[in-house]
Enzyme design. Structure first.
Site, PDB file in Angstrom:
ATOM      1  CE  LYS A   7     -16.196  53.484 -15.498  1.00 42.46           C
ATOM      2  NZ  LYS A   7     -16.274  54.961 -15.546  1.00 42.46           N
ATOM      3  CE1 TYR A  40     -17.696  51.041 -17.847  1.00 42.57           C
ATOM      4  CE2 TYR A  40     -18.418  49.544 -16.118  1.00 42.57           C
ATOM      5  CZ  TYR A  40     -18.402  50.806 -16.679  1.00 42.57           C
ATOM      6  OH  TYR A  40     -19.076  51.851 -16.065  1.00 42.57           O
ATOM      7  CB  SER A  72     -15.037  54.905 -10.770  1.00 38.86           C
ATOM      8  OG  SER A  72     -14.612  53.579 -10.978  1.00 38.86           O
ATOM      9  CB  ILE A  86     -24.535  60.614 -14.668  1.00 38.58           C
ATOM     10  CG1 ILE A  86     -25.060  59.287 -14.115  1.00 38.58           C
ATOM     11  CG2 ILE A  86     -23.816  61.397 -13.573  1.00 38.58           C
ATOM     12  CD1 ILE A  86     -23.970  58.306 -13.733  1.00 38.58           C
ATOM     13  CB  THR A 110     -28.242  56.321 -17.734  1.00 40.81           C
ATOM     14  OG1 THR A 110     -27.373  55.194 -17.956  1.00 40.81           O
ATOM     15  CG2 THR A 110     -27.937  56.935 -16.370  1.00 40.81           C
ATOM     16  CB  THR A 166     -18.091  68.860 -22.897  1.00 35.32           C
ATOM     17  OG1 THR A 166     -17.900  67.740 -22.021  1.00 35.32           O
ATOM     18  CG2 THR A 166     -17.421  70.085 -22.294  1.00 35.32           C
ATOM     19  CG  ASP A 216     -14.124  62.078 -29.347  1.00 35.61           C
ATOM     20  OD1 ASP A 216     -14.026  61.331 -28.348  1.00 35.61           O
ATOM     21  OD2 ASP A 216     -14.009  61.661 -30.517  1.00 35.61           O
ATOM     22  CB  VAL A 235     -26.975  55.050 -12.784  1.00 42.96           C
ATOM     23  CG1 VAL A 235     -27.639  56.419 -12.889  1.00 42.96           C
ATOM     24  CG2 VAL A 235     -25.928  55.056 -11.669  1.00 42.96           C
TER      25      VAL A 235
END
Length: 299
Positions: free
Chosen positions: A170, A166, A152, A26, A202, A45, A68, A200
């Site tokens: 979130k 996780y 999120s 993303i 990825t 970044t 980071d 998604v």
């Protein structure tokens, strides 16, 4: 309760975007999209700046920085470098908190180190970037406001087996974001949008996901977490999920359409349906305990 995102947001023609986690997925798609827009600035970044080589060099509207989010020093250094690069005209218009990390597996098997690493990235990293971004936005001489996208997940609304930490991260991000959004003075015009996509496409599974060592008490195939694993793996084989480029386009549309920004944005049919179902179920649960909850008072 203080309302949020009161006025329509207007994206400046020379907007500056700050996006975390741009090495892939993303973040990469958002950075690529913004870099293609005339006069829009992008501060892209990543933990390893070499992962940003897909963006061209020598463009004054593109700044590539190491960041980071788990390091206070790294976050501070990135904001300092951005201010130095753009000088006294430095401002932030849109921030996308996209850096992610997932810890999956049997909750009993998680180590303290694994738990803290997950929360450092998902929650504390988001907090660090958000608070510093707000300070830049509200102090801008032009009072141009800003927009903060918190990437999120459906996992920030609905909880599933095998992803306790996780979900914890979130859920924390969503509560934090709504609370901070309600702290904003209307004159600042600082808007928040909590983006809650379902799957998604990825490389998140292999790039930003850690797996807890399996716990022997949860190995049976009829355990809820094992059933979910099979379902998720089957979906991945079928290529289920939205394209990250489509998500990037949606974010740009929300920022540039000159309308009120939604506080929450479930993305994808799965996210919308499951989120709606959760709240409908909650309403039923509330009705079932209404008399108990009233504690003798009128509701």
């Amino acid at each position: 309760m203080n309302p949020v995102n009161i006025e329509p947001y207007k994206l400046p023609a020379d907007a500056t975007w700050l996006v975390t986690g741009c090495s892939s997925g993303i973040g990469r798609e958002i950075a690529t999209l913004i870099a293609s827009k005339p006069n829009q600035r992008i501060i892209a970044t990543a933990r390893n700046p070499n992962d940003l080589s897909y963006l061209p060099d020598g463009n004054s509207n593109i700044l590539k920085l190491p960041l980071d989010v788990t390091s206070v020093e790294s976050v501070d250094a990135a904001f300092t470098a951005a201010a130095q690069q753009f000088g006294e005209n430095f401002h932030l218009d849109v921030v996308v908190n996209n850096a992610g990390y997932s810890l999956s597996g049997d909750t009993e098997g998680a180590t303290e180190e694994e738990i803290h690493q997950a929360m450092e990235t998902v929650f504390f990293g988001t907090v660090r970037v958000t608070t510093r971004s707000i300070a830049v936005m509200r102090q801008a001489k032009e009072r141009r406001g800003g927009l903060i996208f918190q990437i999120s997940s459906l996992a920030g609304l609905c909880a599933f087996p095998g992803h306790a930490f996780y979900h914890a991260g979130k859920f924390a991000v969503e509560g934090f974001s709504e609370s901070v959004a309600r702290e904003m003075h209307p004159d600042w015009n600082i808007n928040f949008c909590i983006v809650e996509p379902s799957g998604v496409k990825t490389n998140f599974e292999g790039h930003s996901k850690a797996n807890i060592k399996p716990h022997p008490a949860y190995l049976d195939e009829d355990m809820p977490a094992r059933k979910l694993e099979k379902y998720v793996n089957a979906g991945k084989k079928l290529g289920v999920g939205m394209e990250p480029s489509a998500l990037a386009e949606i974010l740009f549309m929300i920022a540039s359409r000159e309308e009120r920004v939604p506080l929450r944005l479930p993305l994808g049919a799965v996210s919308w349906k499951l989120s709606k179902s959760k709240f409908e179920t909650l309403l039923g649960d509330f009705e079932a305990v209404k008399d108990i909850s009233a504690m003798g008072q009128e509701i």
